[in-house]
Design an enzyme around this catalytic site. Structure first.
Site, PDB file in Angstrom:
ATOM      1  N   SER A   1       0.852  -1.192   0.000  1.00 37.89           N
ATOM      2  CA  SER A   1       0.000   0.000   0.000  1.00 37.89           C
ATOM      3  C   SER A   1       0.883   1.235   0.000  1.00 37.89           C
ATOM      4  O   SER A   1       2.116   1.142   0.008  1.00 37.89           O
ATOM      5  CB  SER A   1      -0.903   0.008   1.241  1.00 37.89           C
ATOM      6  OG  SER A   1      -0.117   0.162   2.418  1.00 37.89           O
ATOM      7  N   LYS A   2       0.254   2.409  -0.008  1.00 36.41           N
ATOM      8  CA  LYS A   2       1.020   3.662  -0.055  1.00 36.41           C
ATOM      9  C   LYS A   2       1.923   3.838   1.158  1.00 36.41           C
ATOM     10  O   LYS A   2       2.965   4.481   1.078  1.00 36.41           O
ATOM     11  CB  LYS A   2       0.069   4.847  -0.178  1.00 36.41           C
ATOM     12  CG  LYS A   2      -0.517   4.987  -1.578  1.00 36.41           C
ATOM     13  CD  LYS A   2      -1.076   6.370  -1.810  1.00 36.41           C
ATOM     14  CE  LYS A   2      -1.460   6.550  -3.282  1.00 36.41           C
ATOM     15  NZ  LYS A   2      -1.920   7.895  -3.584  1.00 36.41           N
ATOM     16  N   ARG A   3       1.535   3.252   2.289  1.00 39.02           N
ATOM     17  CA  ARG A   3       2.372   3.417   3.485  1.00 39.02           C
ATOM     18  C   ARG A   3       3.710   2.690   3.341  1.00 39.02           C
ATOM     19  O   ARG A   3       4.655   2.963   4.072  1.00 39.02           O
ATOM     20  CB  ARG A   3       1.627   2.953   4.739  1.00 39.02           C
ATOM     21  CG  ARG A   3       1.347   1.473   4.796  1.00 39.02           C
ATOM     22  CD  ARG A   3       0.439   1.106   5.975  1.00 39.02           C
ATOM     23  NE  ARG A   3      -0.002  -0.252   5.891  1.00 39.02           N
ATOM     24  CZ  ARG A   3       0.679  -1.290   6.344  1.00 39.02           C
ATOM     25  NH1 ARG A   3       1.867  -1.102   6.892  1.00 39.02           N
ATOM     26  NH2 ARG A   3       0.209  -2.513   6.246  1.00 39.02           N
TER      27      ARG A   3
END
Length: 463
Positions: A238-240
């Site tokens: 994910s973006k994290r």
């Protein structure tokens, strides 16, 4: 081997992310390795979420990555007549049927199956009722009730599903639109797709699609399901985790070849080799070397690889790539000037934005670059300024101002005065660069020229 035709079939409901990009790269390499075709299909049947801006962005991302496609892209939203032709054929042959069960009724069937410890699915209530076409009715595929659907996966090996666990899936909705698992089979057949490489989130769709192929009497393509990319913590990417869309990586100043190389190595290997030219990837790529286990995304490794590509990129080519980033940072600079500056600093940056930062001291006007306070305190002492003033006088006297002549002036000054280079190098470096680090000083002076060199020394003497 028969002609190899692969495809990439994104949904235009968002930007192209690295998971999709990697699948596209694998499919592209497989086609190019065999001298076959790579085709593009836009799966835009989700009318509410599909947007033209995302289609445009996906195509732009593919072009930036260098993944050229053969023939015009196919749009599913324009092919309903073709899909319905084959749905009608399945109905006429008794391989599909109309169903008027409501969503609530179907959910009740699933709950009942769950309560009995069985697979939750539609129970076939309308399968033999012989219902005719009517408003509100869907069309369901008549799946085999016994036996197994088996295929040899190009990545995961042999995979089998018990047919009794599979649903009589809907192939035409009540509004007349076809569903994904029907449309994709018709598309793959009509585009003569021989190999389907896709994410392993599609594994459960594959037996349903194989059944449709067989019901229509068509040859089934070879399927390969690549594991998803995971984050460094082995959880879904994910973006994290630092994962971004392809367009974001472009804006960050990554080189497309580096991103392609990195994504290929997430799930494919060729010995211990890490860096591949595109021609090498095409030559060496094989589905035999695709890993069946998930790979972890490492942003630092990607930046390291990008830095290697920048070092190996010819200066003029790198200057052309960095030019838009220099302009965005507010610098008007010619291609010739950038080509001269790039080799001095390209081993000091990991991306094109970092390359602009590394050149910033040369790009800024002589009155605008900043001096680091610690560097000034350490190097621009009274003694340091005295050496700087003496060097200025000798630089000013030079008729030919090149890296060779300035290097000679510095060498002679050090030896004539019984000094070590560290007595004169730091004050001159702070004068020209504003800091203690940086590239070779004669190179810097040759690029910025005599007038700017003297102006920078004068400004340092005022500190």
């Amino acid at each position: 081997m028969a002609k190899v035709v692969t495809r990439f079939a994104p949904s235009p409901t968002g930007h192209l992310h690295i998971g999709g990009a990697r699948t596209a790269i694998f499919s592209w390499l497989l086609a190019r390795h065999h001298g076959g075709e790579f085709v593009l299909r836009i799966e835009d049947t989700d009318r509410e979420r599909s947007e033209q801006q995302y289609t445009d962005a996906i195509l732009a991302s593919m072009e930036w990555l260098g993944l050229s496609w053969d023939a015009e892209p196919v749009y599913q939203s324009q092919r309903d007549d073709l899909y319905n032709k084959y749905i009608d054929q399945l109905l006429a042959e008794g391989k599909a049927y109309y169903c008027d069960c409501t969503a609530e009724e179907v959910e009740a069937m699933r709950e009942e199956a769950r309560a009995l410890g069985k697979k939750p699915k539609y129970n076939g209530k309308c399968r033999e009722m012989g219902l005719k076409k009517a408003d509100g009715r869907v069309v369901r595929f008549k799946a085999p009730l016994t036996g197994r659907t088996v295929w040899k996966d190009l990545v995961k090996g042999s995979i089998a599903f018990d047919n009794e666990e599979l649903d009589d899936m809907i192939i035409r909705r009540s509004d007349g639109s076809p569903t994904y698992n029907l449309a994709v089979v018709v598309d793959d057949h009509s585009q003569e797709i021989s190999h389907v490489l896709r994410g392993d989130d599609h594994v459960n769709n594959t037996p349903k699609q194989i059944m449709v192929y067989e019901a229509l009497g068509w040859e089934v393509p070879q399927f390969g399901h690549v594991p998803m990319i995971l984050g460094s913590d082995r959880k879904k990417l994910s973006k994290r985790h630092g994962a971004k869309s392809v367009m974001e990586y472009e804006k960050m100043g990554l080189l497309p070849q580096a991103l392609v190389n990195y994504l290929v190595r997430l799930g494919w290997s060729y010995g211990d080799q890490e860096i591949f030219a595109l021609d090498e990837l095409i030559e060496k790529f094989s589905t035999d070397n695709l890993s069946s286990s998930a790979a972890g995304f490492d942003p630092d490794k990607l930046l390291w690889l990008n830095a290697q590509y920048m070092k190996e990129t010819p200066d003029a080519e790198l200057a052309a790539l960095v030019a838009p980033f220099a302009k965005e940072a507010g610098f008007e600079v010619s291609a010739e000037e950038l080509t001269a500056m790039v080799p001095l600093v390209k081993d000091r940056a990991k991306d094109l934005i970092g390359l602009v930062d590394a050149m910033r001291f040369m790009l800024l006007a002589d009155s605008e670059y900043e001096f680091e306070e610690k560097a000034v305190a350490k190097a621009l002492t009274e003694e340091g300024k005295e050496h700087l003033a003496n060097l200025r006088e000798q630089f000013a006297a030079l008729e030919a101002f090149t890296k060779d002549t300035t290097h000679e002036v510095m060498g002679n000054y050090v030896s004539d005065n019984g000094l070590k280079f560290k007595a004169v190098g730091p004050p001159l470096r702070v004068a020209l660069v504003g800091a203690m680090g940086g590239p070779n000083l004669p190179d810097v002076m040759e690029i910025i020229g005599k007038e700017r060199t003297l102006a920078r020394i004068d400004r340092a003497l005022e500190q």
